[in-house]
Design a protein around this motif. Structure first.
Motif, short mmCIF file in Angstrom:
data_model
loop_
_atom_site.label_atom_id
_atom_site.label_comp_id
_atom_site.label_asym_id
_atom_site.label_seq_id
_atom_site.Cartn_x
_atom_site.Cartn_y
_atom_site.Cartn_z
N TYR A 418 0.83 -1.20 0.00
CA TYR A 418 0.00 0.00 0.00
C TYR A 418 0.87 1.25 0.00
N LEU A 419 1.89 1.26 0.87
CA LEU A 419 2.80 2.40 0.91
C LEU A 419 3.59 2.52 -0.38
N SER A 420 3.98 1.37 -0.95
CA SER A 420 4.72 1.37 -2.21
C SER A 420 3.87 1.91 -3.35
N LEU A 421 2.57 1.57 -3.33
CA LEU A 421 1.66 2.06 -4.37
C LEU A 421 1.52 3.57 -4.31
N ILE A 422 1.41 4.10 -3.10
CA ILE A 422 1.30 5.56 -2.95
C ILE A 422 2.57 6.22 -3.50
N GLY A 423 3.72 5.67 -3.14
CA GLY A 423 4.98 6.23 -3.63
C GLY A 423 5.11 6.13 -5.13
N ALA A 424 4.71 4.97 -5.70
CA ALA A 424 4.81 4.78 -7.15
C ALA A 424 3.84 5.71 -7.88
N GLY A 425 2.62 5.83 -7.36
CA GLY A 425 1.63 6.72 -7.98
C GLY A 425 2.08 8.16 -7.96
N TRP A 426 2.68 8.57 -6.84
CA TRP A 426 3.18 9.94 -6.73
C TRP A 426 4.27 10.19 -7.77
N GLN A 427 5.19 9.24 -7.91
CA GLN A 427 6.29 9.41 -8.86
C GLN A 427 5.77 9.46 -10.30
N GLU A 428 4.78 8.65 -10.62
CA GLU A 428 4.20 8.68 -11.97
C GLU A 428 3.55 10.04 -12.24
N ALA A 429 2.92 10.62 -11.22
CA ALA A 429 2.32 11.95 -11.39
C ALA A 429 3.41 13.00 -11.56
N VAL A 430 4.49 12.89 -10.80
CA VAL A 430 5.61 13.83 -10.93
C VAL A 430 6.16 13.80 -12.35
#
Length: 620
Positions: A418-430
């Protein structure tokens, strides 16, 4: 012994033999060495050993996060307090040696890092007390609360319920976060080796400093996020969100060809309905009563004969919001789809990034999707769109089904994922592989401030945005690499830029994927710039005005396994330089990969891969 010779007026020192002088010097050196040994060297080694031991002692904190155990997390953090106090005391004693050459900077850093750790520990305990009453609804275990652990979707609901509390409480901690950032401001990670005495130093210090600095700088945005979250998650009434799949392997101005869509209906934080199809449902299966006339560039390069702007081609603006407003105008003319409250754009790189965390996904009737094959499978799917209905039937809702499966799997994820998904999603948005356009003005303002809205920005200095549109009807961007060189000469009245864009088609001929790349390219530069010369374009380069910028438009052809070069020479008003500082904003096109840039300004140069929008400052 006579100390004073009255006749000469001179002062005579007592004579010391060489042997006695040697022992005096030796004794002094021993005293100095002993002083530094007992008050610097041994405490320093002790401090290093304490920090090494701390690595094991923080393991329960990591375990508690992975297990979503709030009580264990709370007790584990509190258990670290004596260690932080001891480390802080030892580091404070060493600060008196900050004057020592070479070591002084490191000792000063040690003191600041120790202060940081102590303050962070206290702050973490305070924050845990704030969220503990909401722990079960966020998926945390809390002793004495007999509530089933929340699943992924319930966690979202729990976060929305927590939001008003965070809006009220977070401002109380702003000074604490600013203080933490200040503690790290003088620490220079680059003076440390990558590892020392079994400790990973440079990369960890860089990550810590970047994270804390970013959090402190965006603290107000975090509060704003919690302010808009309940409305965005439909806590006060249903909302429909249009998810658009922008195929970045057939790049278009806002990020990719509009291959397919899905509609998700939210009610009180939960997904209550979904629907999906390919973009041709709007353009072929569902004829609209009114069409906007097709712009000249669409008629020319896509060779349309009916003079209609279709849904799939409506994202012509480099500005995502402007493109989505055009898309939504067409969408709203259909009586078979619901009105929406916002549009979310994503591409194949986003899907691949999420699957790297989620693992394989099974969609009935299709091969298993993995992070390694998902892009090729989606391109095969895309290659049949626009063909006869019998070919499309059964495949046209693939993207929507895949999105559903991904979301369901994400909601079922455990702590670490779950934490990894949030981090990955944030990076994709960046990196602009995930974009948002929402109707609520406050939410949209936050999105744009975070640079998640794909907007073309106003900028007071020099500016560059290369925007490509693949009008060849194939997936040539699977194979296209771009290398950009911007060479700027500065004189009293103007800037003269020579811009070189090198295209390379690395793929072999493929009748479905790569018959040759055909690119309508627009180079956006500061308003008022004038073209001097150009080369490489298949057609005459034209000049236009859009979004508060001047643009130069050309048309490039790059056949399989070939290269092509587009060169522009243009002048920009000298006024973009302020106070002898040259500032440049380079904006990244959504959907593009990490193209390499080289910027040269009067002997100064900077090279980088363009991961997201980038500002450069050079002082003359």
């Amino acid at each position: 012994m006579r100390l004073n010779d009255e006749s000469s007026g001179s002062f005579n020192l007592p004579k010391i033999s060489l042997g006695r002088r040697f022992y005096v010097i030796l004794g002094t050196l021993v005293l100095i060495f002993s002083f530094f040994l007992f008050f610097l060297i041994l405490p320093l080694f002790s401090l290093v050993n304490q920090v090494k031991a701390l690595q094991q002692k923080v393991r329960p904190v990591k375990d508690a996060l992975l297990l979503y155990d709030l009580d264990k997390l709370d007790s584990s953090i509190k258990a670290l307090e004596p260690d932080f106090v001891s480390i802080n005391n030892n580091a404070s004693r060493l600060k008196v040696f900050s004057f020592v050459p070479f070591l002084g900077g490191y000792l000063s850093d040690a003191g600041n890092l120790a202060d940081f750790a102590s303050e962070a520990d206290v702050l973490a305990v305070k924050l845990l007390e704030t969220i503990k009453p909401y722990g079960p609804s966020l998926g945390f275990k809390v002793a004495g609360v007999n509530v089933p652990l929340a699943g992924g979707q319930e966690r979202i609901v729990g976060l929305a319920k927590l939001a008003p509390v965070m809006v009220a409480e977070l401002p109380k901690y702003k000074n604490d976060f600013d203080s933490l950032s200040q503690k790290l401001s003088s620490v220079d990670p680059n003076r440390y080796p990558q590892s020392f005495a079994g400790l990973t130093l440079r990369s960890n210090l860089n990550a810590l400093k970047d994270s804390v600095t970013s959090l402190s700088a965006s603290f107000d945005d975090l509060t704003r996020f919690f302010s808009v979250l309940p409305d965005a998650l439909a806590m006060n009434g249903k909302k429909n969100y249009l998810i658009l799949f922008q195929n970045d392997k057939e790049i278009r101005p806002s990020g990719g060809f509009l291959t397919a869509y899905a509609v998700f209906t939210l009610d009180k934080g939960r997904i209550v309905a979904t629907s999906a199809s390919d973009s041709y449902f709007i353009d072929i299966d569902n004829k609209l009563p009114i069409y906007d006339p097709a712009p000249e560039v669409i008629k020319k390069y896509l060779k349309l004969t009916d003079n209609k702007l279709y849904f799939r081609d409506a994202n012509l603006s480099p500005d995502f919001k402007v493109s989505m407003q055009a898309v939504e105008r067409i969408w709203n003319r259909s009586s078979l789809v619901p009105k929406v409250d916002g549009i979310i754009g994503l591409d194949t790189q986003f899907v691949q990034g999420m699957m790297a965390v989620l693992g394989d996904i099974n969609v009935p009737g299709y091969p298993k999707f993995t992070k390694d094959n998902v892009v090729n499978e989606l391109e095969l799917f895309s290659s049949i769109l626009g063909s006869k209905e019998e070919k499309r039937q059964g495949r046209k809702d693939l993207i929507g089904i895949l999105m559903q499966q991904m979301i369901q799997k994400a909601f079922a994820s455990g702590g670490k994922e779950y934490l990894s998904l949030i981090g990955a999603g944030w990076q994709e948005a960046v990196e602009k592989h995930l974009l948002f356009y929402l109707h609520d003005p406050e939410t949209q303002k936050l999105i744009e401030d975070l640079n998640f809205g794909g907007r073309v920005k106003d900028f007071a200095g020099d500016y560059l945005y290369i925007n490509d549109a693949n009008f060849a009807g194939r997936k040539g961007n699977l194979y296209i690499k771009e290398t950009v060189t911007k060479d700027v000469a500065v004189d009293n009245n103007k800037l003269t830029t020579t811009l070189t864009v090198e295209y390379e088609n690395t793929g072999k001929y493929d009748p479905d994927l790569n018959t040759g790349y055909r690119d309508y390219v627009r180079i956006y530069v500061p308003e008022g710039s004038t073209l001097i010369s150009s080369s490489g374009s298949q057609e005459e380069v034209t000049t236009g005005s859009d979004l508060g910028k001047t643009f130069f438009a050309g048309y490039m052809a790059v056949d399989p396994l070939k290269k092509a070069t587009f060169v522009l020479k243009y002048q920009t008003p000298r006024s973009v330089i302020k106070n002898n500082i040259y500032n440049l904003l380079v904006q990244k096109q959504p959907g593009t990969d990490h193209f390499h840039y080289s910027v040269k300004v009067d002997g100064h140069s900077e090279d980088f891969d363009l991961l997201t929008d980038k500002e450069i400052s050079i002082k003359f």
